[in-house]
Write a protein that holds these residues in place. Structure first.
Motif, mmCIF file in Angstrom:
data_model
loop_
_atom_site.group_PDB
_atom_site.id
_atom_site.type_symbol
_atom_site.label_atom_id
_atom_site.label_comp_id
_atom_site.label_asym_id
_atom_site.label_seq_id
_atom_site.Cartn_x
_atom_site.Cartn_y
_atom_site.Cartn_z
ATOM 1 N N ALA A 5 45.069 49.469 46.954
ATOM 2 C CA ALA A 5 44.731 48.459 45.931
ATOM 3 C C ALA A 5 43.697 48.859 44.672
ATOM 4 O O ALA A 5 43.779 48.365 43.733
ATOM 5 N N ASP A 6 42.955 49.859 45.083
ATOM 6 C CA ASP A 6 42.133 50.435 44.194
ATOM 7 C C ASP A 6 42.596 51.256 43.055
ATOM 8 O O ASP A 6 42.577 50.896 42.109
ATOM 9 N N SER A 9 44.593 48.572 40.929
ATOM 10 C CA SER A 9 43.642 47.841 39.973
ATOM 11 C C SER A 9 43.609 48.605 38.602
ATOM 12 O O SER A 9 43.141 47.684 37.871
ATOM 13 N N GLU A 13 49.359 48.214 36.163
ATOM 14 C CA GLU A 13 49.890 47.026 35.216
ATOM 15 C C GLU A 13 50.748 47.707 34.083
ATOM 16 O O GLU A 13 50.283 48.910 33.762
ATOM 17 N N ARG A 50 38.926 51.475 30.263
ATOM 18 C CA ARG A 50 39.022 51.782 31.616
ATOM 19 C C ARG A 50 39.633 52.993 32.155
ATOM 20 O O ARG A 50 39.110 53.819 32.996
#
Length: 140
Positions: A5-6, A9, A13, A50
Motif C-alpha cells: 500500500a505504501d 501510494s 497511479e 513526490r
C-alpha cells in the motif's frame, strides 16, 4: 515495515510511472514530460515533487541563455530499479490487454537487441512460475 500500500501510494497511479518511464527514455525537462505524458501541469508538478521527495528522481539546475534557471529531472538508483517493473507491466499488457498490439516502448538488450522478458528467479537460481511453487510470506 513498508507495505505494498505504501509503494502504491507513491507509484500506483498513471502519471508517476509514466514520468519514470519518460525520464528513463531521456526526457528531463518539465515541458518535455508534460508533452510526452499528457499530464495536466498541476498533476505533473505534484508527481515530480513526490518522486523527488521519495528519492526516485533527482533534480539539477539548467539555464537556457536569456532565461531563468530551471530544474531538470534524472533517475536515481531507486528510479533505475523501477525499470524492471515498467518492463513487467508492459509485458503483462502485451499478453493480456491487446494481443498482437505493438507496445509504445519495447525493452531490449543493448548488446544484441533481443527482447528483454521478465522472469522470477529464486536465490538458488531456479525460475519460479506464478501459480507453481510461488509462495507469499506474510510478515504482518
Amino acid at each position: 515495515m513498508t507495505t505494498l500500500a505504501d509503494t502504491l501510494s507513491l507509484l500506483g497511479e498513471r502519471w508517476a510511472l509514466l514520468v519514470v518511464r519518460e525520464v528513463s527514455l531521456g526526457l528531463r525537462r518539465f515541458d518535455e514530460l508534460r508533452d510526452a505524458t499528457g499530464a495536466p501541469r498541476t498533476v505533473l508538478s505534484d508527481r515530480l515533487h513526490r518522486l523527488v521527495a521519495a528519492g526516485v528522481l533527482a533534480t539539477r539546475e539548467y539555464c537556457v541563455p536569456g532565461s531563468r534557471a530551471r530544474l531538470e529531472y534524472t533517475l536515481t538508483d531507486a528510479g533505475l530499479e523501477l525499470l524492471p517493473v515498467l518492463a513487467a507491466l508492459t509485458e503483462w499488457g502485451e499478453r493480456h490487454l491487446e494481443s498482437g498490439a505493438v507496445p509504445d516502448v519495447a525493452y531490449r538488450h543493448g548488446g544484441c537487441g533481443g527482447h528483454v522478458g521478465i522472469r522470477l528467479v529464486c536465490d538458488c537460481g531456479t525460475e519460479v512460475v506464478p501459480g507453481q511453487r510461488l509462495l507469499a510470506q506474510v510478515n504482518r
